[in-house]
Structures are given as structure tokens and as C-alpha cells.
Scaffold this motif. Structure first.
Motif, short mmCIF file in Angstrom:
data_model
loop_
_atom_site.label_atom_id
_atom_site.label_comp_id
_atom_site.label_asym_id
_atom_site.label_seq_id
_atom_site.Cartn_x
_atom_site.Cartn_y
_atom_site.Cartn_z
N MET A 28 74.30 106.81 47.44
CA MET A 28 75.45 107.27 48.28
C MET A 28 75.64 108.90 48.01
O MET A 28 75.67 109.40 48.99
CB MET A 28 76.59 106.82 47.94
N THR A 29 75.48 109.54 46.89
CA THR A 29 75.68 110.78 46.47
C THR A 29 74.51 111.34 45.89
O THR A 29 74.77 112.82 45.60
CB THR A 29 76.93 110.99 45.86
N SER A 30 73.50 110.69 45.73
CA SER A 30 72.20 111.46 45.22
C SER A 30 71.08 110.74 45.45
O SER A 30 71.01 109.67 46.21
CB SER A 30 72.56 111.44 43.58
N PHE A 31 69.95 111.24 45.07
CA PHE A 31 68.61 110.68 45.32
C PHE A 31 68.43 109.84 44.43
O PHE A 31 68.92 110.15 43.09
CB PHE A 31 67.70 111.69 45.54
N ALA A 32 67.87 108.76 44.52
CA ALA A 32 67.72 107.64 43.59
C ALA A 32 67.10 108.08 42.22
O ALA A 32 67.76 107.61 41.10
CB ALA A 32 66.87 106.67 44.24
N THR B 39 60.98 104.03 53.37
CA THR B 39 61.62 104.46 54.66
C THR B 39 62.11 106.01 54.45
O THR B 39 62.17 106.48 53.31
CB THR B 39 62.92 103.52 54.93
N VAL B 40 63.14 106.34 55.25
CA VAL B 40 63.57 107.66 55.42
C VAL B 40 64.97 107.44 55.68
O VAL B 40 65.38 106.97 56.68
CB VAL B 40 63.03 108.71 56.22
N LYS B 41 66.01 107.92 54.98
CA LYS B 41 67.47 107.63 55.29
C LYS B 41 67.99 108.48 56.53
O LYS B 41 67.27 109.81 56.31
CB LYS B 41 68.16 107.70 54.13
N ASP C 202 66.83 114.52 63.15
CA ASP C 202 66.31 115.34 62.27
C ASP C 202 67.42 115.92 61.30
O ASP C 202 67.19 115.95 60.12
CB ASP C 202 65.60 116.39 63.06
N PHE C 203 68.61 116.08 61.63
CA PHE C 203 69.66 116.81 60.79
C PHE C 203 70.24 115.51 59.82
O PHE C 203 70.92 115.95 59.01
CB PHE C 203 70.62 117.35 61.56
N MET C 204 70.03 114.50 60.11
CA MET C 204 70.34 113.42 59.07
C MET C 204 69.43 112.98 57.87
O MET C 204 69.73 112.35 57.25
CB MET C 204 70.80 112.01 60.15
N GLU C 205 68.19 113.20 58.31
CA GLU C 205 67.04 112.79 57.65
C GLU C 205 66.99 113.16 55.98
O GLU C 205 67.08 114.45 55.95
CB GLU C 205 65.66 113.00 58.21
N ARG C 206 67.03 112.39 55.27
CA ARG C 206 67.28 112.55 53.81
C ARG C 206 68.38 113.69 53.47
O ARG C 206 68.36 114.30 52.42
CB ARG C 206 65.70 113.41 53.28
N ASN C 207 69.39 113.56 54.23
CA ASN C 207 70.53 114.48 54.11
C ASN C 207 71.59 113.61 53.48
O ASN C 207 72.18 112.72 54.03
CB ASN C 207 70.94 114.83 55.46
N LEU C 208 71.94 113.85 52.05
CA LEU C 208 72.98 113.26 51.59
C LEU C 208 74.40 112.98 52.02
O LEU C 208 75.15 112.19 51.96
CB LEU C 208 73.21 113.65 50.03
N ALA C 209 74.60 114.16 52.95
CA ALA C 209 75.96 114.11 53.78
C ALA C 209 76.25 113.11 54.65
O ALA C 209 77.39 112.86 55.03
CB ALA C 209 75.97 115.42 54.40
N LEU D 197 67.31 94.29 51.30
CA LEU D 197 68.07 94.85 50.07
C LEU D 197 67.91 96.41 50.16
O LEU D 197 67.03 96.78 50.68
CB LEU D 197 67.35 94.50 48.51
N GLY D 198 68.78 97.11 49.72
CA GLY D 198 68.72 98.56 49.48
C GLY D 198 67.78 98.81 48.32
O GLY D 198 68.25 98.09 47.25
N ASP D 199 67.10 99.85 48.06
CA ASP D 199 66.59 100.12 46.68
C ASP D 199 67.57 100.49 45.67
O ASP D 199 67.49 100.05 44.49
CB ASP D 199 65.34 101.24 46.82
N GLY D 200 68.56 100.95 45.99
CA GLY D 200 69.72 101.57 45.12
C GLY D 200 70.30 100.23 44.32
O GLY D 200 70.56 100.21 43.09
#
Length: 301
Positions: free
Chosen positions: A193-197, A250-252, A257-264, A157-160
Motif C-alpha cells: 500500500m505504501t511501499s515497494f514490496a 505485473t505492473v501496478k 503511465d502516470f499511475m504505473e508503479r506510483n505508490l500514490a 492473490l496479491g503478492d503482498g
């Protein structure tokens, strides 16, 4: 009662599993760089280690005997991570990676953006609507228990999606039915998808919520292959009474590096320049991890 014998293939060391996870991430990026549409690359990268550990270590499966009743069942509740699962399955021998690349996301392709058991043999359950995977897994585990079978039913599962009420209804049912053959892995990347949980839904104290529902709770670093292997190896017997949840921090976008924790980068595509940059970042991350492991090994001597 003992678990039926099932040929699960080669056993890998932690180091070998780490290499497989790197290969999986690399193939993810290459597909993202060739597919014209958007790939859910952020969440794919966050579950790459988990899926590697499951398909190459934890799940008792045989890609040459996909209907064996003794096999473990896997349900991808976060269905938008399907391409990561497809690649993990291809690396396990279910089909070829080239097949995925050739038709991914096309009309009538077996490799859709969400998994379909009708289109792709080896997929146990069609998923995509979030919050449904755990309820489906509960039913499958209950069915196995009723037939006296000792396989496990594992879901990711995803936490969201655990903000959905259906998840907690299923959690209550799994405990009430004493389904020790049920295991849930949670990709706790703390992003929607568009915010931090925690900006939208207050999940914490997260592990305590599962404990309150009577589950056996394991908390690990979802990118530490040693911890993943240890958690899998320590799972209670399938004929036990408590379902288990493995909460993986985990880290999305992990590894780029430029994707990590980046909502985009919840979903996107990679042009030629971005692909080259992403592959270089992945290699740099791997080298950094190897250096850290060497330092820890020397300090332990």
C-alpha cells in the motif's frame, strides 16, 4: 472420471481477449472518475488482464446457471480488487455495468468495496481480509475432491498478502491433500500500500518458495494475454495431485503511465481533467502495444 459438460459460452482469440482487457480498464477508469470516494485503481489495473483471461477463457462458468455443481469456483483473495472483478463479471454476463456504477460503494449495495456472496449472487466467497483467500480455496477444493467433483477452485492473490503465515499454511495443506484441482494466480506487482514490496518483506526467491512447498509453479508476464491463455490451457487435470501457482509479473497501474508503479495510486479518485488524461494514456498504451505486436509479427515472417 471426466469433467461434467458445462456451457461456458463463446471462445475468444487472444486478440479479442486483449480488446476485452482494454474495455475493462476503460470502464474501471470511468467508474473511478464518477465515484466520489477512493477506488483501489492501481491494483485493479494490475489484475485486469488476469481477470479477463479467467472470466472469458479459463473459468468454466455459466452466468445463467450460477449454482451448477460442475462450475469452476473463483475466490478473489485480494478483495480490494473487487470492482475489477465486478466489471469482469458484468462483461461476462452476470449483471450489467450500469448496475455497478449506479450503487458502487453505497450502503447496502451489492457492489461493495470488497465482495460479499450474501449481497451478490455469483460471488463464491466473501473476501477482504488479506491472507484468507487461499485457505478458503483449499477448503473448497478439498470439499470438491471429497464429493468426486472435477471442477477447479481458482484464487487470485496479491503478492503482498503472501507475507501472511496463513497463506503458507494453506500452501502446505493444499500439497499435503494432493489438490490438483486448486490453482492460485499471484498478482506479482511488487508493491504494497505504501511501499515497494522488497523494502518491507523479502519475497525473493519467490517462485522457489512455492516450489519448496511442493507446488507446480508457472511464471509468466501477467500482461501478456498469449502467455495467460497458454498457462491456463496447460493446467494439469483437476484430478492430478499437485496444486498449481501461476506467478504473474505485473505492473501496478498498468496502462496509465502516470499511475504505473506510483505508490500514490494504490487508491484514489479521478477528477474530470485526470480522467481525460488517464483515458488518453490508456489509448496511447494500447496503440503502442499494437505497434509492437505488428513489428514482432513482421520480424517473424
Amino acid at each position: 472420471m471426466t469433467r461434467a459438460v458445462l456451457d461456458t459460452g463463446e471462445r475468444h482469440s487472444v486478440a479479442e481477449l486483449e480488446d476485452l482487457a482494454y474495455e475493462l480498464r476503460r470502464k474501471l477508469l470511468l467508474l473511478c472518475g464518477t465515484y466520489e470516494g477512493a477506488v483501489h485503481i492501481g491494483g485493479d489495473l494490475s489484475v485486469a488482464d488476469i481477470l479477463t483471461a479467467l472470466f472469458h477463457h479459463g473459468l468454466r462458468i455459466d452466468p445463467n446457471d450460477i449454482a451448477n455443481p460442475a462450475r469452476d469456483r473463483f475466490v478473489l483473495s485480494k478483495g480490494h480488487a473487487a470492482v475489477c472483478m465486478y466489471i469482469a463479471m458484468s462483461m461476462r454476463g452476470f449483471f450489467s455495468y450500469d448496475e455497478i456504477v449506479a450503487t458502487y460503494g453505497q450502503l447496502d449495495s451489492a457492489y461493495g468495496m470488497h465482495p460479499c456472496k450474501v449481497q451478490l449472487p455469483g460471488v463464491e466467497c466473501s473476501t477482504g481480509s488479506l491472507g484468507h483467500g487461499l485457505p478458503l480455496a483449499v477448503g473448497m477444493a478439498l470439499s470438491g475432491r471429497a464429493r468426486g467433483e472435477l471442477h477447479r477452485v481458482v484464487t487470485l492473490l496479491g503478492d503482498g498478502e503472501t507475507g501472511e503465515g496463513s497463506v503458507w499454511e494453506a500452501a502446505m495443506a493444499g500439497r499435503s491433500q494432493k489438490l490438483g484441482n486448486l490453482v492460485a494466480f499471484v498478482d506479482r506487482n511488487r508493491q504494497l500500500m505504501t511501499s515497494f514490496a522488497e523494502e518491507r518483506v523479502i519475497f525473493e526467491p519467490y517462485a522457489d518458495k512455492w516450489r519448496a512447498f511442493g507446488w507446480n509453479v508457472v511464471e509468466i508476464d501477467g500482461h501478456d494475454m498469449g502467455q495467460l491463455v497458454a498457462a491456463i490451457d496447460a493446467l494439469p487435470s483437476p484430478d492430478s495431485d499437485l496444486p498449481t501457482v501461476v506467478i504473474c509479473e505485473t505492473v501496478k497501474g498498468k496502462g496509465v503511465d502516470f499511475m504505473e508503479r506510483n505508490l500514490a495510486w494504490h487508491a484514489g479518485s479521478l477528477g474530470a481533467d485526470d480522467l481525460e488524461r488517464a483515458l488518453a494514456a490508456l489509448d496511447a498504451s494500447r496503440a503502442s502495444n499494437a505497434s509492437e505486436n505488428d513489428t514482432e509479427a513482421q520480424e517473424a515472417r
